[in-house]
Design a protein around this motif. Structure first.
Motif, PDB file in Angstrom:
ATOM      1  N   GLU A 112     -11.209   3.624   2.112  1.00 25.23           N
ATOM      2  CA  GLU A 112     -11.066   2.736   3.271  1.00 25.23           C
ATOM      3  C   GLU A 112      -9.603   2.561   3.660  1.00 25.23           C
ATOM      4  O   GLU A 112      -9.262   2.596   4.850  1.00 25.23           O
ATOM      5  CB  GLU A 112     -11.700   1.377   2.984  1.00 25.23           C
ATOM      6  CG  GLU A 112     -13.213   1.426   2.938  1.00 25.23           C
ATOM      7  CD  GLU A 112     -13.829   0.064   2.669  1.00 25.23           C
ATOM      8  OE1 GLU A 112     -13.196  -0.967   2.986  1.00 25.23           O
ATOM      9  OE2 GLU A 112     -14.953   0.043   2.147  1.00 25.23           O
ATOM     10  N   LEU A 113      -8.744   2.375   2.663  1.00 26.63           N
ATOM     11  CA  LEU A 113      -7.312   2.255   2.957  1.00 26.63           C
ATOM     12  C   LEU A 113      -6.764   3.561   3.524  1.00 26.63           C
ATOM     13  O   LEU A 113      -5.972   3.543   4.464  1.00 26.63           O
ATOM     14  CB  LEU A 113      -6.532   1.861   1.704  1.00 26.63           C
ATOM     15  CG  LEU A 113      -6.691   0.430   1.221  1.00 26.63           C
ATOM     16  CD1 LEU A 113      -5.921   0.227  -0.086  1.00 26.63           C
ATOM     17  CD2 LEU A 113      -6.237  -0.573   2.270  1.00 26.63           C
ATOM     18  N   ARG A 114      -7.186   4.675   2.943  1.00 22.48           N
ATOM     19  CA  ARG A 114      -6.714   5.985   3.431  1.00 22.48           C
ATOM     20  C   ARG A 114      -7.136   6.190   4.874  1.00 22.48           C
ATOM     21  O   ARG A 114      -6.365   6.677   5.703  1.00 22.48           O
ATOM     22  CB  ARG A 114      -7.215   7.102   2.536  1.00 22.48           C
ATOM     23  CG  ARG A 114      -6.575   8.448   2.877  1.00 22.48           C
ATOM     24  CD  ARG A 114      -6.910   9.568   1.914  1.00 22.48           C
ATOM     25  NE  ARG A 114      -8.312   9.640   1.587  1.00 22.48           N
ATOM     26  CZ  ARG A 114      -8.825   9.454   0.366  1.00 22.48           C
ATOM     27  NH1 ARG A 114      -8.030   9.181  -0.634  1.00 22.48           N
ATOM     28  NH2 ARG A 114     -10.112   9.549   0.165  1.00 22.48           N
ATOM     29  N   THR A 148      -0.910  -0.904  -4.387  1.00 24.72           N
ATOM     30  CA  THR A 148      -2.211  -0.261  -4.289  1.00 24.72           C
ATOM     31  C   THR A 148      -2.005   1.144  -3.764  1.00 24.72           C
ATOM     32  O   THR A 148      -1.308   1.346  -2.766  1.00 24.72           O
ATOM     33  CB  THR A 148      -3.145  -1.043  -3.331  1.00 24.72           C
ATOM     34  OG1 THR A 148      -3.346  -2.340  -3.859  1.00 24.72           O
ATOM     35  CG2 THR A 148      -4.475  -0.349  -3.177  1.00 24.72           C
ATOM     36  N   ASP A 149      -2.605   2.123  -4.427  1.00 22.86           N
ATOM     37  CA  ASP A 149      -2.497   3.527  -4.030  1.00 22.86           C
ATOM     38  C   ASP A 149      -3.455   3.806  -2.875  1.00 22.86           C
ATOM     39  O   ASP A 149      -4.663   3.701  -3.018  1.00 22.86           O
ATOM     40  CB  ASP A 149      -2.828   4.414  -5.233  1.00 22.86           C
ATOM     41  CG  ASP A 149      -2.653   5.894  -4.940  1.00 22.86           C
ATOM     42  OD1 ASP A 149      -2.411   6.276  -3.768  1.00 22.86           O
ATOM     43  OD2 ASP A 149      -2.766   6.682  -5.887  1.00 22.86           O
ATOM     44  N   VAL A 172       0.880  -1.161   0.000  1.00 23.73           N
ATOM     45  CA  VAL A 172       0.000   0.000   0.000  1.00 23.73           C
ATOM     46  C   VAL A 172       0.917   1.210   0.000  1.00 23.73           C
ATOM     47  O   VAL A 172       1.729   1.391   0.908  1.00 23.73           O
ATOM     48  CB  VAL A 172      -0.944   0.000   1.229  1.00 23.73           C
ATOM     49  CG1 VAL A 172      -1.843   1.224   1.207  1.00 23.73           C
ATOM     50  CG2 VAL A 172      -1.771  -1.277   1.262  1.00 23.73           C
ATOM     51  N   ASP A 205      -4.316   6.510  -1.613  1.00 21.60           N
ATOM     52  CA  ASP A 205      -5.178   7.669  -1.838  1.00 21.60           C
ATOM     53  C   ASP A 205      -6.320   7.378  -2.801  1.00 21.60           C
ATOM     54  O   ASP A 205      -7.254   8.165  -2.910  1.00 21.60           O
ATOM     55  CB  ASP A 205      -4.345   8.848  -2.342  1.00 21.60           C
ATOM     56  CG  ASP A 205      -3.362   9.324  -1.275  1.00 21.60           C
ATOM     57  OD1 ASP A 205      -3.758   9.398  -0.096  1.00 21.60           O
ATOM     58  OD2 ASP A 205      -2.200   9.586  -1.617  1.00 21.60           O
ATOM     59  N   ALA A 206      -6.277   6.249  -3.480  1.00 20.36           N
ATOM     60  CA  ALA A 206      -7.337   5.878  -4.423  1.00 20.36           C
ATOM     61  C   ALA A 206      -8.448   5.085  -3.747  1.00 20.36           C
ATOM     62  O   ALA A 206      -9.475   4.810  -4.360  1.00 20.36           O
ATOM     63  CB  ALA A 206      -6.752   5.066  -5.575  1.00 20.36           C
ATOM     64  N   ASP A 207      -8.252   4.713  -2.502  1.00 22.43           N
ATOM     65  CA  ASP A 207      -9.220   3.888  -1.780  1.00 22.43           C
ATOM     66  C   ASP A 207      -9.533   4.544  -0.433  1.00 22.43           C
ATOM     67  O   ASP A 207      -8.685   4.540   0.463  1.00 22.43           O
ATOM     68  CB  ASP A 207      -8.640   2.490  -1.584  1.00 22.43           C
ATOM     69  CG  ASP A 207      -9.601   1.531  -0.932  1.00 22.43           C
ATOM     70  OD1 ASP A 207     -10.388   1.945  -0.049  1.00 22.43           O
ATOM     71  OD2 ASP A 207      -9.558   0.346  -1.286  1.00 22.43           O
TER      72      ASP A 207
END
Length: 75
Positions: free
Chosen positions: A40-42, A33-34, A4, A36-38
């Motif tokens: 939930e991850l951010r 995986t970016d 990530v 900032d594109a997700d």
């Protein structure tokens, strides 16, 4: 295995190079995986990138611990 990452993040760039080398040696597929594109991850990782996920579980963040990563990937 997933890294990530975030564009413009020096630690992320270093981690990606190290992961690419280790995974190539062990013949393990991986992806980036970016964060900032997700949303939930951010929300989960924010500024904690890079984060290494193995089978969707957090293995580590900020720096690649090569011996630990190799051990996890060869279990």
């Amino acid at each position: 295995m997933t890294v990530v990452s975030r564009q413009g993040c020096h630690l992320c760039e270093v981690a990606e190079v190290e992961v690419a080398r280790i995974c190539a040696e062990l013949d393990v597929p991986w992806e980036v995986t970016d964060v900032d594109a997700d949303p939930e991850l951010r929300a989960e990782y924010g500024e904690q990138v890079p984060v290494i996920l193995i089978d969707g579980e957090e293995h580590g963040y900020w720096r690649v611990e090569e011996a630990r990563l190799r051990a996890a990937l060869t279990r």
